[in-house]
Design an enzyme around this catalytic site. Structure first.
Site, mmCIF file in Angstrom:
data_model
loop_
_atom_site.group_PDB
_atom_site.id
_atom_site.type_symbol
_atom_site.label_atom_id
_atom_site.label_comp_id
_atom_site.label_asym_id
_atom_site.label_seq_id
_atom_site.Cartn_x
_atom_site.Cartn_y
_atom_site.Cartn_z
ATOM 1 N N CYS A 140 -48.042 -58.358 10.248
ATOM 2 C CA CYS A 140 -48.291 -59.125 11.477
ATOM 3 C C CYS A 140 -47.262 -58.760 12.538
ATOM 4 C CB CYS A 140 -48.255 -60.625 11.191
ATOM 5 S SG CYS A 140 -48.616 -61.634 12.661
ATOM 6 N N CYS A 143 -46.198 -61.700 14.696
ATOM 7 C CA CYS A 143 -45.267 -62.610 14.006
ATOM 8 C C CYS A 143 -43.850 -62.025 13.960
ATOM 9 C CB CYS A 143 -45.727 -62.855 12.573
ATOM 10 S SG CYS A 143 -47.428 -63.394 12.396
ATOM 11 N N ASP A 144 -43.749 -60.740 13.648
ATOM 12 C CA ASP A 144 -42.454 -60.161 13.281
ATOM 13 C C ASP A 144 -41.918 -59.096 14.225
ATOM 14 O OD1 ASP A 144 -42.475 -61.758 10.970
ATOM 15 O OD2 ASP A 144 -43.622 -60.270 9.857
#
Length: 315
Positions: A140, A143-144
């Site tokens: 992701c 997300c990261d």
């Protein structure tokens, strides 16, 4: 097989942000929800070391800690959170029948599905090692990606999602190397053009990942095979992103619920309702677009509210 059938108002299948949020709302509405956590209690976020985009945690929070807090909040309002996973359902009649661990039979007035989706990985031992270590493997970028600012990263994938995530990473990272395992993208032309025109994205076609390299704690590079030249080389990298798709955890529902071609549950737009009355869906089991903790929580709330209104309509 258990001969005792349990009857409940609201069953929540699966945990994670969607399931626990549904449990919080259902508990506060006196629906006395029972939640089965599934094979991965807490869902995909339990594999995430740092969550910095969850509102209300300005210093960030780990995925496992966040799930522990959500579970505790649900239990505080009376949710019955249980170990175990649903192995069979029968939504053919007015009573929604569910079996847990192939043994216990439950009859439910409402069912909220929050079984999520599992990211697909290449399956390399080195990839799985650094995924478990939380040291540089992710599925992701949104997300990261923040953790790799001004660094060099590698992303694997050939579809629209891979192109979108590569473009997202390009805004944060010094360089993004995109590995396409065949000679052609699967992405739409507009998405292909977007990554091709981005200066700090290098595209390597017909290139296979051989090994994710590191110091046993964090990723330091990726060994790849140029299949055209039959030559291996190492690409320096601190992050390895996998964007080859997700598989929704919905197989046990396929005989009763409408699924799309990939297996995501179809919901009535603007609601959490499925094609079966009294059965609702939240989170990544239906969402193949956003796949964020906050959107999963939002649809978990919707599912609980829709279930509450459904029960009220029966009175």
């Amino acid at each position: 097989m258990s001969t005792t059938i349990e009857k409940i108002k609201c069953l929540i299948i699966g945990s994670g942000p969607a399931g626990y949020t549904a449990a919080i709302y259902a508990s506060r509405a006196n629906m006395f929800p029972v939640l089965y956590q599934g094979t991965q209690p807490g869902g995909q976020l339990t594999t995430t070391n740092e969550v910095e985009n969850w509102p209300g945690n300005p210093e960030g929070i780990t995925g496992p800690e966040m799930m522990i807090q959500l579970q505790a909040q649900a239990e505080r309002f009376g949710a019955d959170v249980r170990d175990g996973w649903v192995t069979k359902v029968d939504f053919s009649g007015p009573i929604h029948k569910v079996w847990v661990n192939d043994e216990k039979e439950i009859h439910c007035e409402t069912v909220i599905i929050s079984t999520g989706a599992s990211a697909k990985y290449l399956g390399l031992p080195s990839e799985q090692h650094y995924l478990q270590m939380g040291g540089g493997v992710s599925a992701c970028a949104i997300c990261d990606g923040f953790f790799y600012r001004n660094q060099e990263v590698v992303i694997v994938g050939a579809g629209d999602s891979a192109c979108e995530e590569a473009h997202y990473l390009s805004k944060l990272c010094k360089k993004v190397t995109m590995l396409v395992r065949t000679e052609n993208f699967r992405a739409s032309k507009i998405m292909q053009d977007r990554v091709r025109k981005t200066e700090n994205i290098e595209i390597l076609l017909n290139t296979e990942t051989v090994e994710v390299l590191g110091d046993e704690q964090v990723v330091t590079g990726v060994k790849v095979l140029d299949k055209t030249l039959n030559q291996e080389k190492v690409i320096p990298s601190t992050g390895f992103f996998v964007a080859i798709g997700h598989k929704p955890n919905t197989d046990i529902f396929k005989d009763y619920l409408e699924l799309d071609a990939t297996g995501y549950i179809k919901n009535i737009p603007g609601t959490s309702k499925t094609n079966v009355k009294g059965v609702f869906v939240g989170g990544d089991a239906a969402d193949h677009v956003y796949r964020q903790a906050i959107t999963a929580a939002g649809t978990g709330c919707m599912a609980a509210l829709d279930a509450e209104r459904y029960l009220a309509s029966l009175e």
